[in-house]
Design a protein around this motif. Structure first.
Motif, short mmCIF file in Angstrom:
data_model
loop_
_atom_site.label_atom_id
_atom_site.label_comp_id
_atom_site.label_asym_id
_atom_site.label_seq_id
_atom_site.Cartn_x
_atom_site.Cartn_y
_atom_site.Cartn_z
N THR A 180 56.39 109.18 51.79
CA THR A 180 55.82 110.41 51.23
C THR A 180 56.57 110.77 49.96
OG1 THR A 180 55.17 111.25 53.40
CG2 THR A 180 55.39 112.86 51.63
N ARG A 181 55.83 111.14 48.95
CA ARG A 181 56.44 111.47 47.66
C ARG A 181 55.69 112.65 47.03
NH1 ARG A 181 55.81 108.05 42.05
NH2 ARG A 181 57.22 109.32 40.76
N ARG A 182 56.40 113.71 46.77
CA ARG A 182 55.83 114.82 46.01
C ARG A 182 56.07 114.57 44.53
NH1 ARG A 182 57.89 121.12 46.19
NH2 ARG A 182 57.07 121.68 44.14
N LEU A 183 55.00 114.47 43.76
CA LEU A 183 55.15 114.18 42.33
C LEU A 183 55.85 115.34 41.63
CD1 LEU A 183 51.71 112.56 41.37
CD2 LEU A 183 53.84 111.45 42.03
N PRO A 184 56.75 115.02 40.69
CA PRO A 184 57.51 116.07 40.02
C PRO A 184 56.74 116.79 38.91
CG PRO A 184 58.19 113.94 39.21
CD PRO A 184 57.22 113.68 40.32
N TRP A 185 55.50 116.36 38.64
CA TRP A 185 54.72 116.96 37.57
C TRP A 185 53.58 117.78 38.17
CZ3 TRP A 185 54.92 111.49 38.01
CH2 TRP A 185 56.06 110.91 37.40
N LEU A 186 53.39 118.96 37.63
CA LEU A 186 52.35 119.88 38.12
C LEU A 186 51.21 119.93 37.11
CD1 LEU A 186 54.78 122.71 39.27
CD2 LEU A 186 53.46 121.20 40.77
N ALA A 187 49.99 119.88 37.62
CA ALA A 187 48.81 119.87 36.75
C ALA A 187 48.33 121.29 36.48
CB ALA A 187 47.69 119.05 37.39
N LEU A 188 48.23 121.65 35.21
CA LEU A 188 47.74 122.97 34.84
C LEU A 188 46.21 122.99 34.73
CD1 LEU A 188 48.25 125.88 33.99
CD2 LEU A 188 48.56 125.06 31.64
N ASN A 189 45.63 121.94 34.22
CA ASN A 189 44.17 121.87 34.09
C ASN A 189 43.51 121.17 35.26
OD1 ASN A 189 43.51 123.33 31.83
ND2 ASN A 189 43.30 121.57 30.46
N TYR B 120 53.89 142.76 26.40
CA TYR B 120 53.29 141.50 26.83
C TYR B 120 53.07 141.58 28.33
CZ TYR B 120 57.83 140.38 28.81
OH TYR B 120 58.97 140.41 29.56
N HIS B 121 52.40 140.60 28.88
CA HIS B 121 52.35 140.49 30.33
C HIS B 121 52.36 139.02 30.72
CE1 HIS B 121 47.94 140.04 29.59
NE2 HIS B 121 47.96 139.33 30.69
N PHE B 122 52.68 138.77 31.97
CA PHE B 122 52.71 137.41 32.49
C PHE B 122 51.38 137.08 33.16
CE2 PHE B 122 57.44 138.14 32.82
CZ PHE B 122 57.78 137.22 31.85
N LEU B 123 50.82 135.97 32.80
CA LEU B 123 49.67 135.41 33.51
C LEU B 123 50.20 134.25 34.33
CD1 LEU B 123 46.66 135.14 34.11
CD2 LEU B 123 46.43 133.78 32.02
N MET B 124 50.17 134.41 35.66
CA MET B 124 50.72 133.38 36.55
C MET B 124 49.63 132.35 36.85
SD MET B 124 53.78 134.43 36.72
CE MET B 124 54.45 133.30 37.94
N ARG B 125 49.56 131.36 35.99
CA ARG B 125 48.51 130.33 36.10
C ARG B 125 48.83 129.37 37.25
NH1 ARG B 125 45.20 129.91 31.57
NH2 ARG B 125 45.89 131.08 29.73
N SER B 126 47.89 129.20 38.16
CA SER B 126 48.10 128.27 39.27
C SER B 126 48.11 126.83 38.75
CB SER B 126 47.02 128.44 40.33
OG SER B 126 45.75 128.02 39.85
N ARG B 127 48.88 125.99 39.43
CA ARG B 127 48.95 124.57 39.09
C ARG B 127 48.78 123.73 40.36
NH1 ARG B 127 54.38 123.97 35.62
NH2 ARG B 127 55.16 125.43 37.19
N ILE B 128 48.41 122.49 40.17
CA ILE B 128 48.13 121.60 41.30
C ILE B 128 49.38 120.80 41.65
CG2 ILE B 128 46.70 119.72 42.19
CD1 ILE B 128 44.54 120.56 40.21
N ARG B 129 49.78 120.92 42.91
CA ARG B 129 50.86 120.11 43.45
C ARG B 129 50.24 118.87 44.10
NH1 ARG B 129 54.94 122.44 48.01
NH2 ARG B 129 55.54 123.77 46.24
N THR B 130 50.82 117.71 43.81
CA THR B 130 50.29 116.45 44.35
C THR B 130 51.35 115.77 45.20
OG1 THR B 130 48.92 116.15 42.37
CG2 THR B 130 49.25 114.22 43.78
N THR B 131 50.99 115.44 46.44
CA THR B 131 51.89 114.73 47.35
C THR B 131 51.23 113.42 47.76
OG1 THR B 131 52.72 116.84 48.21
CG2 THR B 131 53.20 114.86 49.49
N LEU B 132 51.91 112.31 47.50
CA LEU B 132 51.38 110.98 47.81
C LEU B 132 51.91 110.48 49.14
CD1 LEU B 132 51.77 109.14 44.36
CD2 LEU B 132 49.77 110.40 45.22
#
Length: 422
Positions: free
Chosen positions: A248-257, A194-206
């Motif tokens: 300031t708040r960094r949301l704990p959820w990361l967006a994959l799409n 197998y191999h790892f695909l390191m999919r980028s995700r969006i970090r959101t900071t309010l």
């Protein structure tokens, strides 16, 4: 954690083998072909033998309807669905196929003596994510996205199994052949195939005054019995300081799409100030802003920007283009254009599109922001009256006038997605 098996790595130059000890991590370099006197190899990953697996299952339409009608027996339930125009037999068959796939996974885990938990959107919690050393979403892309939102670093692997490949595309899931051969999935993991695909995700900071309001979920009205213990509310509460709430708040959820920003009522104009890293902040009026990763560039982003044959023909007609293109030629042009909208899932980049952006009908056109583009970071300030910031079409937070958000991708937020050969 995973068992790391010590193996030998082979290097072959000029047809002479050399064996090199690789301490703790197996790398299999498999001989493929010969170019001159040098050999070419394929590199595989470390043997992965999980000890704790979290199985995250989808909730079927049949279950949703059942939750909404808990007091009806099966005959009454079927009659009510038929009265509503719902195909009872179809949703029941889908539910049974999903259930069968889940059962096969559990059977494999028990045979391999792997400890497991089975959760769904009603009872998933962060402790389960933390506990597991492998997360296995079983369902479709929606189930995979839910799991991806809750994994908060780039170390925990995830592999998705399509529970109903006959009727579900499951772009983020393993190829359909693995649905009926769960044993092979774990055999390949153990063999390092197998191999790892390191999919980028969006970090959101309010940033702002009202950034600690309770989140909500776009699907929360699907269930009648899920008002307690909602995973996104619990996650939110666990991160809220008891006093002196910061601005300031960094949301704990990361967006994959993607992240979508706009008015909650789709018919209302969304007014946003957008800074894509250029010199000027642009005020835009539109139907909302969609910001996507490489993974999401093949989804909603492509749909919004896609070129169809009718538009292509209309442009040719408007400019009095004389060359006669066949329908096949036009389809080929459109396919090429639409393919170029996509970019690799692992790239640390954002693409954005401003939906239905309102522009002044003047010539020459006034200076404005391009309706779509790419950037490394996006800063968005809300002028909405009832706005929302929605992560992967699910978890949402209020995003109203005076609140701003920074959207970015960083390597430490990537999703460690396991990919098996087709």
């Amino acid at each position: 954690m995973f068992s790391l098996i010590r193996r030998l790595t082979t290097f072959v130059l000029c047809s002479k083998p050399y064996w090199v000890e690789n301490d703790g991590i197996r790398q299999i370099l498999q001989l493929q072909n010969l170019t001159g006197t040098a050999k070419v190899f394929v590199r595989f990953e470390t043997s992965l033998v999980p000890s704790r697996v979290l199985v995250l299952t989808k909730i079927s339409r049949y279950q949703i309807e059942k939750f909404a009608n808990p007091d009806l027996d099966e005959a009454e339930f079927k009659s009510k669905l038929l009265t509503k125009g719902v195909n009872y037999d179809a949703i029941l068959a889908t539910h049974l196929r999903n259930k069968s796939t889940k059962s096969r996974i559990i059977k494999t885990l028990e045979k391999l003596n792997i400890t497991y938990q089975v959760k769904d959107r009603r009872n998933i919690d962060l402790n389960s994510i933390t506990w597991a050393d492998l997360v296995v979403p079983v369902g479709g892309d929606g189930t995979f996205l839910l799991a991806a939102n809750l994994i908060c670093d780039n170390t925990k692997p995830i592999v998705g199994i399509n529970s109903d490949p006959e009727f579900s595309e499951g772009f983020l899931m393993l190829p359909s052949k693995y649905t009926n051969d769960i044993d092979e999935v774990f055999e390949r993991l153990k063999a390092g195939q197998y191999h790892f695909l390191m999919r980028s995700r969006i970090r959101t900071t309010l940033h702002g005054d009202n950034i600690w309001q309770a989140p909500f979920h776009m699907h929360e009205n699907d269930f009648s019995d899920c008002n307690q213990n909602k995973f996104y509310v619990n996650h939110h509460n666990s991160t809220v300081p008891s006093e002196n709430l910061p601005k300031t708040r960094r949301l704990p959820w990361l967006a994959l799409n993607e992240v979508f920003i706009g008015e909650s009522l789709s018919a209302r104009i969304s007014i946003l100030h957008i800074d894509n890293g250029s010199k000027d902040i642009q005020k835009t009026k539109s139907s909302g802003l969609c910001v996507t990763t490489g993974t999401g560039s093949s989804s909603w982003y492509r749909t919004i920007n896609s070129l169809d044959s009718q538009t292509f023909q209309n442009v040719l007609s408007m400019i009095n283009h004389k060359e006669n293109y066949t329908e096949e030629d036009i389809q080929k042009f459109c396919f090429e254009f639409n393919s170029r909208l996509q970019f690799p899932a692992e790239r640390l980049e954002l693409s954005y599109v401003i939906r239905d952006m309102i522009v002044k009908h003047a010539w020459p056109p006034p200076r404005k922001m391009d309706s779509c583009g790419s950037c490394q970071k996006l800063n968005v300030r809300s002028l909405c009256s009832d706005g929302g910031l929605v992560i992967d079409g699910g978890i949402a937070v209020h995003f109203n006038i005076g609140t701003s958000a920074i959207l970015e991708t960083v390597a430490e937020d990537a999703l460690r997605n396991i990919v098996l050969p087709d």
